[in-house]
Design an enzyme around this catalytic site. Structure first.
Site, PDB file in Angstrom:
ATOM      1  CG  ASP A   1      34.304 -22.480  33.883  1.00 20.20           C
ATOM      2  OD1 ASP A   1      35.235 -22.116  34.636  1.00 20.20           O
ATOM      3  OD2 ASP A   1      33.264 -21.828  33.751  1.00 20.20           O
TER       4      ASP A   1
ATOM      5  CG  ASN B   1      24.424 -15.645  29.567  1.00 17.46           C
ATOM      6  OD1 ASN B   1      24.860 -15.962  30.664  1.00 17.46           O
ATOM      7  ND2 ASN B   1      24.891 -16.161  28.444  1.00 17.46           N
TER       8      ASN B   1
ATOM      9  CD  GLU C   1      27.139 -19.189  27.793  1.00 18.96           C
ATOM     10  OE1 GLU C   1      26.451 -18.607  28.655  1.00 18.96           O
ATOM     11  OE2 GLU C   1      28.109 -18.638  27.231  1.00 18.96           O
TER      12      GLU C   1
HETATM   13  C1  F6R Z   1      34.034 -18.848  35.438  1.00 24.72           C
HETATM   14  C2  F6R Z   1      32.593 -19.025  35.592  1.00 24.72           C
HETATM   15  C3  F6R Z   1      31.639 -18.045  35.029  1.00 24.72           C
HETATM   16  C4  F6R Z   1      31.753 -16.688  35.722  1.00 24.72           C
HETATM   17  C5  F6R Z   1      30.758 -15.688  35.139  1.00 24.72           C
HETATM   18  C6  F6R Z   1      30.901 -14.323  35.766  1.00 24.72           C
HETATM   19  O1  F6R Z   1      34.731 -19.921  36.042  1.00 24.72           O
HETATM   20  O2  F6R Z   1      32.217 -19.977  36.182  1.00 24.72           O
HETATM   21  O3  F6R Z   1      30.329 -18.540  35.190  1.00 24.72           O
HETATM   22  O4  F6R Z   1      31.519 -16.857  37.090  1.00 24.72           O
HETATM   23  O5  F6R Z   1      30.962 -15.581  33.764  1.00 24.72           O
HETATM   24  O6  F6R Z   1      32.135 -13.795  35.432  1.00 24.72           O
HETATM   25  P1  F6R Z   1      32.656 -12.432  36.084  1.00 24.72           P
HETATM   26  O7  F6R Z   1      32.900 -12.739  37.506  1.00 24.72           O
HETATM   27  O8  F6R Z   1      33.911 -12.141  35.323  1.00 24.72           O
HETATM   28  O9  F6R Z   1      31.575 -11.436  35.877  1.00 24.72           O
END
Ligand code: F6R
Length: 275
Positions: free
Chosen positions: A67, A137, A144
C-alpha cells in the site's frame, strides 16, 4: 494454516527473515510482497544484516508493496516509499527500478493506477512470498473491515481507528492522509506463500478473529483462511487470546521436523503445505 508462537518480537523477526532468506537463496529473482508499519522493521533489519554478511543478494529481487498513502509524494518522509528506502532498499543491493509501490499521482485516475499495479504484478510472474502485518481492527494492507474479499488494488478510506493507530508516526505539524491505495484481498490471496507477522497484545483480538473467527469482511485477515500456504508468526502477547494455542504449539513442533528437512519452499518453489 500454520500458527507459530514465539517468545518475543525479536524471534518473530528472525523466524520471518529465515523464510525470506530461504526463498531468496532458492530463487534469486524472487518476487517479494512487502509491508510497512512497525512490525516488519525488525525483519528488514535482519535482512540487511544477512545481506551484509553475504548470506543473500537482492540484485535480482523484485518487490511490490501492499500500500501507499494517496496524495503523498514519494519524496515525502511519511510516504511508504521513503519508509521502504530507509528501512531496507538503501541498505541492500536492490535495483530501485525493481521496487514497486502503488503510488498514485494527484492527476492520475486511481482506477487505472490500481489496474496497472495488478498488471505489473502479473508481468513479474506473481508474488512468491507476501509479508503481512495486521491492524488492530483486522485489516491487511489497508483493506479495512467491509473490504470485499474479492477486492483488487484500489483506493480505500482508512477507518478512524487506523488513522488513530497510525497518528503516532506523524508529527503534530504533518498532515495525515486518510486515503490509501492498497492491494486488494484477492491480490494478496494470489501470492504463493503468505507470512503474517503480529506482535503485542494490541493485536491479540484481531489475530484471534483472523485465525479462529468466521470468514468475514468485518475481519479482512480472516480471508487468509482461504489460502493454502499461510504462516502466522506471532509473539506470546499477540497469541494470548487463541483458544487452540496448545494444538498450534504441538503442530508447529511436528511441522518443524518437516520444514527442517525440506524448508518452506521445495525445489519447484511450491511452498510446503504444513498447515
Ligand atoms: C502497512 C500494512 C498494514 C500494517 C498494519 C499493522 O503496509 O500493510 O496493514 O501491516 O497496519 O501495522 P503495525 O505493524 O504498525 O502495527
Amino acid at each position: 494454516m500454520e500458527i507459530v508462537v514465539l517468545p518475543d518480537s525479536e524471534s518473530v523477526a528472525e523466524f520471518s527473515a529465515n523464510i525470506v532468506v530461504e526463498l531468496m537463496r532458492k530463487k534469486p529473482a524472487a518476487v517479494l510482497g512487502l509491508a510497512t508499519g512497525s512490525t516488519p522493521i525488525a525483519l528488514y533489519q535482519h535482512l540487511v544484516e544477512r545481506y551484509r554478511s553475504e548470506d543473500v543478494s537482492f540484485s535480482e529481487v523484485v518487490t511490490f508493496n501492499l500500500d501507499e498513502y494517496l496524495g503523498l509524494d514519494p519524496s515525502n518522509p511519511q510516504s511508504y516509499r521513503s519508509f521502504m528506502n530507509s528501512q531496507l532498499f538503501d541498505h541492500v543491493d536492490i535495483d530501485l527500478r525493481n521496487t514497486h509501490l502503488p503510488h498514485c499521482e494527484e492527476a492520475q485516475n486511481p482506477r487505472k493506477v490500481g489496474a496497472a499495479y495488478e498488471r505489473e504484478i502479473s508481468h513479474a510472474g506473481g508474488i512468491d512470498l507476501q509479508i503481512l502485518g495486521i491492524g488492530a481492527n483486522g485489516h491487511i494492507g489497508f483493506n479495512e473491515p467491509t473490504s470485499s474479499l474479492r477486492s483488487r488494488t484500489r483506493v480505500k478510506t482508512l477507518t478512524e481507528r487506523t488513522v488513530q493507530d497510525n497518528s503516532r508516526l506523524f508529527k503534530p505539524h504533518e498532515a495525515q492522509p486518510q486515503l490509501a491505495m492498497t492491494m486488494g484481498i484477492a491480490t494478496i490471496l494470489e501470492a504463493r506463500q503468505l507470512v503474517l507477522m503480529a506482535t503485542g497484545e494490541s493485536k491479540a483480538h484481531s489475530v484471534r478473529q483472523a485465525i479462529e473467527g468466521p470468514l468475514s469482511a468485518m475481519c479482512p485477515a480472516s480471508a487468509l483462511q482461504l489460502h493454502e500456504n499461510v504462516v502466522f508468526i506471532l509473539d506470546e502477547d499477540a497469541a494470548c487470546e487463541l483458544e487452540g494455542l496448545a494444538y498450534y504449539r504441538w503442530a508447529h513442533a511436528k511441522n518443524q521436523l518437516l520444514v527442517g528437512q525440506h524448508g518452506y519452499f521445495d525445489e519447484g518453489l511450491t511452498s510446503l503445505d504444513v498447515g
